[in-house]
Motif scaffolding. Structure first.
Motif, PDB file in Angstrom:
ATOM      1  N   ASP A 114       0.843  -1.204   0.000  1.00 51.12           N
ATOM      2  CA  ASP A 114       0.000   0.000   0.000  1.00 51.12           C
ATOM      3  C   ASP A 114       0.873   1.247   0.000  1.00 51.12           C
ATOM      4  OD1 ASP A 114      -2.235  -1.556   0.131  1.00 51.12           O
ATOM      5  OD2 ASP A 114      -2.526  -1.334   2.298  1.00 51.12           O
ATOM      6  N   THR A 115       0.327   2.312  -0.542  1.00 54.30           N
ATOM      7  CA  THR A 115       1.097   3.559  -0.588  1.00 54.30           C
ATOM      8  C   THR A 115       0.655   4.520   0.512  1.00 54.30           C
ATOM      9  OG1 THR A 115       1.300   3.282  -2.958  1.00 54.30           O
ATOM     10  CG2 THR A 115       1.778   5.449  -2.107  1.00 54.30           C
TER      11      THR A 115
ATOM     12  N   CYS B  98       6.908   2.977   7.375  1.00 57.37           N
ATOM     13  CA  CYS B  98       6.342   2.406   6.152  1.00 57.37           C
ATOM     14  C   CYS B  98       7.221   1.254   5.677  1.00 57.37           C
ATOM     15  CB  CYS B  98       6.265   3.465   5.048  1.00 57.37           C
ATOM     16  SG  CYS B  98       5.038   4.734   5.361  1.00 57.37           S
TER      17      CYS B  98
ATOM     18  N   VAL C 122       4.689   1.416   0.772  1.00 56.54           N
ATOM     19  CA  VAL C 122       5.500   2.228  -0.138  1.00 56.54           C
ATOM     20  C   VAL C 122       5.294   3.693   0.223  1.00 56.54           C
ATOM     21  CG1 VAL C 122       5.884   2.784  -2.580  1.00 56.54           C
ATOM     22  CG2 VAL C 122       5.018   0.511  -1.917  1.00 56.54           C
ATOM     23  N   HIS C 123       6.357   4.374   0.651  1.00 57.35           N
ATOM     24  CA  HIS C 123       6.116   5.775   0.982  1.00 57.35           C
ATOM     25  C   HIS C 123       6.349   6.675  -0.212  1.00 57.35           C
ATOM     26  CE1 HIS C 123      10.448   6.599   1.446  1.00 57.35           C
ATOM     27  NE2 HIS C 123      10.559   5.609   2.308  1.00 57.35           N
ATOM     28  N   SER C 124       5.594   7.766  -0.210  1.00 58.04           N
ATOM     29  CA  SER C 124       5.835   8.787  -1.211  1.00 58.04           C
ATOM     30  C   SER C 124       5.861  10.112  -0.467  1.00 58.04           C
ATOM     31  CB  SER C 124       4.737   8.776  -2.267  1.00 58.04           C
ATOM     32  OG  SER C 124       5.076   9.708  -3.257  1.00 58.04           O
TER      33      SER C 124
ATOM     34  N   CYS D 164      -0.751   8.319  -7.171  1.00 68.67           N
ATOM     35  CA  CYS D 164      -0.328   7.104  -6.447  1.00 68.67           C
ATOM     36  C   CYS D 164      -1.398   6.547  -5.519  1.00 68.67           C
ATOM     37  CB  CYS D 164       0.992   7.349  -5.716  1.00 68.67           C
ATOM     38  SG  CYS D 164       0.853   8.450  -4.296  1.00 68.67           S
TER      39      CYS D 164
ATOM     40  N   PRO E 296      -2.812   6.917  -2.362  1.00 67.78           N
ATOM     41  CA  PRO E 296      -2.384   6.372  -1.068  1.00 67.78           C
ATOM     42  C   PRO E 296      -3.555   5.957  -0.186  1.00 67.78           C
ATOM     43  CG  PRO E 296      -2.307   8.761  -1.006  1.00 67.78           C
ATOM     44  CD  PRO E 296      -2.663   8.388  -2.419  1.00 67.78           C
TER      45      PRO E 296
ATOM     46  N   PHE F  57       9.921   2.985  -2.279  1.00 66.25           N
ATOM     47  CA  PHE F  57       9.259   4.285  -2.295  1.00 66.25           C
ATOM     48  C   PHE F  57       9.070   4.809  -3.714  1.00 66.25           C
ATOM     49  CE2 PHE F  57      13.803   5.487  -1.915  1.00 66.25           C
ATOM     50  CZ  PHE F  57      13.923   6.479  -2.875  1.00 66.25           C
ATOM     51  N   LEU F  58       8.176   5.792  -3.776  1.00 66.59           N
ATOM     52  CA  LEU F  58       7.947   6.565  -4.990  1.00 66.59           C
ATOM     53  C   LEU F  58       8.355   7.981  -4.652  1.00 66.59           C
ATOM     54  CD1 LEU F  58       4.226   5.854  -5.887  1.00 66.59           C
ATOM     55  CD2 LEU F  58       6.254   5.208  -7.186  1.00 66.59           C
TER      56      LEU F  58
ATOM     57  N   LEU G 165      10.352   5.179  -9.172  1.00 72.17           N
ATOM     58  CA  LEU G 165      10.158   4.059  -8.253  1.00 72.17           C
ATOM     59  C   LEU G 165      11.474   3.363  -7.934  1.00 72.17           C
ATOM     60  CD1 LEU G 165       7.373   1.764  -7.686  1.00 72.17           C
ATOM     61  CD2 LEU G 165       9.418   0.570  -8.394  1.00 72.17           C
TER      62      LEU G 165
ATOM     63  N   TYR H 144       6.321   5.123 -11.974  1.00 73.67           N
ATOM     64  CA  TYR H 144       5.120   4.484 -11.461  1.00 73.67           C
ATOM     65  C   TYR H 144       3.963   4.584 -12.456  1.00 73.67           C
ATOM     66  CZ  TYR H 144       1.293   3.313  -8.378  1.00 73.67           C
ATOM     67  OH  TYR H 144       0.190   2.733  -7.823  1.00 73.67           O
TER      68      TYR H 144
END
Ligand code: WTA
Length: 784
Positions: A179-180, A198, A204-206, A224, A226, A312-313, A327, A615
């Motif tokens: 999950d973002t 995360c 996945v952190h952004s 993305c 989230p 991460f993104l 990514l 991404y």
């Protein structure tokens, strides 16, 4: 005076040992060029590390570097798997291959994989591993607030506990592996904590830089999608309070109008800026961090992820208006950031490391959070300020005279006669014939020693747009105060900060000891030799090597960088490639050029820290980076290589400009400008800027019949600030009733760049223009 580093007058041979030339292109090139006599001959601008420094360095000599470099190119699998197995914890080893790659679009889809099949966790390697090694009580983070005196620390064990509590909370609200989570936080300790939490659970952190506007944030959230957003209620910038939560609220209502709903908004109460009572709140969605996170257990099981699972993104600017979601995956990025950190800064466990970057950018990901913590380092995290010390140009009416390096200004009404500007004055500066550039005005000091800032506040003048350049609160000595306070040994920053502090004068530097410093670093844009020398001589007391690291969001970590201790430096050159990196310079046709040359910087082969895709848009990934010069990764930068094999980055060759080390797509600024109801067309180019490296210069065409005015200029700038963020505000708006276009309607930016930099006799061929008169008209309007 200079015990540790011998400077140029003391040139000596660097390598007396010649190794065998090998087939691996760059190595034979290095052998031939660096180790040859060329370097030692007439070169007068070499700065050598002291023997003392070299002796203690991880890589003490060019010979050692070459030996390691050679292996990294000839046997990447062996080189990287040795490092990966000895320095990191893997739940399961990779198999069957260390890496596989296809970087050639002609051979099929672009694909890069490192340590595939291996399972690990980067948070575990940052925290648990260091705690288990007995370093639990070592300081992981020294946090220094914007306000002197507000600070705090976290040891590795304390950091681990905080990360676990947040990780448990995130799991509780349903965040799962893959999950973002969008993180929109200033540089509080909670920012690295959120990233690590995360990573711990495989989310996945952004991170979105907290200087981005609601619109930009919304755009990223839409892309993305989230499950949660983590933010804080407000942040203080100098004396101003910025309501971050309101920006998030605006972004989230925008995204939900577009059917992208975020269910959880975890909000940290940043007491220093604002009490929770005054924060706008949406019941059900919003939760106070302080109410829920501390009640969670301080241990949290690690989610083991595959080396190729996304970590991460991070959105970055490209040449179209839509930001790209770069990514990065887990295993290769982990190994690469840690290894580059260790070698490029010659990191030792006794070091205290400070990188001034914000975690909203890649530098903060790789070299505030992951690289240093993976090495068990003590990291200074500085909340930072957004400078507001630039005086609006509209308050000045005339330049009175130029007396050597001192300029006297006559200023409208309120200004007393005794105001003067001190500093370097460049008469060639593009805007000098019209409005006086902000950058010169910012050097104004009152003769009585008072800072101009106080003066402006006293007179209630309007402060100009925010500009993030260098910490100058409470004064320009803040950085060195922090260096002394924590006995910082490695200081990593951007040329824009160096130039800005250089302008403020040596007195702010030499007031502090800075004895602890041993290595300096630079990133984000080319560092001009004069700024390099000031950094070296004044900040580093001619004692500390400077690692000028060239790399990008896409590369994950350093690509071309000095290894301090291994070879001499040339001011302004990023020197040689890191282990495993094969830089190539190609001409327009994509043909590799050898030896002394100038061209487009590409990279051959993959390296563990390389990004794996954009991404949701693998096609754009291939088109942007791998199609321009088939067979290579194309960086978007120009580069030259001198006779000694040193690399000199010359800046972006695409429609991306680099303002104070921040990448901004000209298309993004243009689309913000044309969203203004009175602007029909805009063309944005970069122009040289003394402090920011590049400034943003915007040509605008207005709706028929609308007159250009100061009011309109301001409102155009405001539109960009609102749509992208303050850091993207144009430095100059140039009214353009018409733009130079070819007959097919393409804007000729080459001409606009020349007009912007007032190189009017270098306009070149204008015969292909649909209407050549447009150019004359633009020149006439230049100083409106
Ligand atoms: C520029 C920041 C010259 C370059 C890490 C690159 C540099 C872009 C240097 C990437 C350097 C970065 N010398 N130019 N040492 N470091 N650049 O993605 O134009 O924010 O393409 O990554 O910054 O910016 P990004």
């Amino acid at each position: 005076p200079n015990e540790n580093l011998k400077t140029s007058n003391n040139v000596r041979h660097v390598g007396s040992v010649k190794t065998q030339p090998s087939d691996a292109g760059y190595i034979s090139h290095l052998n031939a060029v660096i180790l040859g006599e060329a370097l030692a001959s007439e070169e007068i601008d070499l700065i050598f590390p002291s023997d003392e420094f070299s002796r203690q360095a991880h890589v003490p000599s060019l010979e050692k570097y070459l030996e390691m470099y050679k292996r990294s190119i000839e046997d990447p699998a062996g080189f990287w798997s040795d490092i990966a197995s000895s320095e990191f914890y893997w739940k399961e080893k990779w198999s069957p291959q260390v890496y596989s790659e296809n970087l050639d679009v002609r051979k099929g889809d672009i694909k890069i994989e490192w340590f595939k099949g291996g399972s690990t966790n980067i948070c575990y390697n940052c925290l648990d591993k260091n705690v288990e090694a007995g370093n639990g009580d070592k300081i992981a983070i020294y946090w220094e607030g914007n306000e002197p005196g507000s600070d705090g620390t976290l040891t590795y064990i304390q950091l681990l506990r905080k990360v676990c509590q947040l990780a448990n909370y995130l799991k509780d609200v349903g965040i799962r592996k893959g999950d973002t989570v969008v993180i929109y936080l200033p540089m509080l300790m909670e920012l690295p904590i959120a990233m690590l939490a995360c990573a711990r659970i495989g989310a996945v952190h952004s991170v979105v830089f907290a200087g981005f506007s609601a619109e930009s944030l919304a755009q990223r959230i839409m892309d993305c999608k989230p499950k949660a957003v983590i933010t804080c209620n407000a942040v203080k910038r100098g004396s101003k309070v910025i309501h971050l939560k309101d920006i998030v609220d605006a972004a989230l209502s925008e995204t939900s109008r577009n059917k992208v709903c975020v269910d959880v908004c975890l909000t940290y109460e940043n007491n220093l800026a604002m009490k929770r009572e005054s924060t706008n709140w949406q019941e059900g969605r919003d939760t106070w961090w302080q109410d829920v996170v501390p009640t969670h257990p301080t241990t949290c099981e690690v989610e083991w992820v595959n080396a190729e699972d996304p970590l991460f993104l991070l959105y970055t600017s490209g040449s179209t208006g839509k930001p790209k979601g770069v990514l990065h995956t887990t295993g290769g990025y982990m190994v690469y950031t840690a290894t580059t950190f260790k070698y490029a800064f010659d990191y030792k466990p006794s070091d205290v490391y400070w990188c001034t970057a914000d975690c909203g950018w890649i530098t903060g990901h790789s070299y505030v959070t992951y690289g240093p913590l993976l090495n068990g380092a003590s990291v200074v995290v500085y909340e930072g300020v957004w400078m507001e010390n630039l005086l609006s140009s509209s308050t000045i009416s005339s330049l009175d005279g130029v007396l050597g390096r001192e300029i006297t200004l006559k200023v409208r009404k309120q200004m007393p006669e005794d105001l003067m500007v001190v500093g370097l004055f460049k008469p060639t500066f593009p805007w000098v014939h019209g409005l006086i550039p902000d950058v010169i005005l910012s050097r104004i000091r009152l003769i009585n020693g008072k800072n101009i800032r106080e003066f402006i506040e006293h007179h209630n003048w309007k402060m100009p747009e925010d500009l993030m350049v260098a910490p100058n609160y409470p004064d320009s000595g803040r950085c060195w105060d922090i260096v002394d306070k924590y006995r910082v040994t490695i200081f990593y920053t951007a040329p824009t900060l160096v130039r800005s502090l250089m302008r403020d004068g040596d007195e702010f530097v030499i007031r502090y000891s800075r004895k602890s410093l041993r290595v300096l670093g630079s990133v984000g844009e080319p560092i001009n030799p004069s700024a390099w020398r000031w950094f070296f001589n004044v900040v580093g007391d001619s004692r500390c090597p400077i690692s000028d690291t060239w790399w990008q969001t896409e590369t994950g970590g350093f690509m071309i960088t000095p290894l301090p201790g291994a070879w001499p430096l040339k001011p302004g050159s990023a020197t040689f490639p890191f282990f495993g990196v094969q830089p190539v310079i190609v001409d327009e046709k994509g043909v590799e050029i050898e030896g002394e040359c100038n061209g487009y910087l590409c990279v051959k082969g993959s390296w563990p820290g390389a990004f794996r895709t954009l991404y949701g848009d693998h096609e754009r990934y291939e088109t942007t980076y791998f199609k321009p010069f088939p067979g290579y990764y194309f960086s978007g930068d120009g580069c030259s290589r001198d006779k000694d094999g040193f690399h000199w980055l010359t800046g972006r060759v695409d429609d991306v400009i680099n303002v104070s080390g921040h990448r901004i797509g000209t298309a993004e600024v243009e689309s913000a400008l044309v969203s203004h109801p009175q602007c029909v067309e805009a063309a944005v180019v970069g122009v040289e800027h003394e402090v920011k490296g590049q400034g943003i210069y915007a040509f605008v065409t207005l709706v028929e019949g609308v007159p250009y005015s100061e009011e309109l200029r301001k409102s155009l700038i405001l539109t960009v600030r609102n749509q992208i963020g303050a850091f993207a505000a144009p430095d100059k708006i140039h009214w353009a009733p018409g733009l130079p276009k070819t007959r097919s309607g393409k804007i000729m930016r080459r001409i606009l760049r020349k007009i912007a930099s007032r190189q009017l006799n270098e306009l070149g061929d204008t015969s292909t223009l649909a209407d050549p008169n447009v150019v004359e008209q633009l020149i006439t309007l230049a100083d409106c």
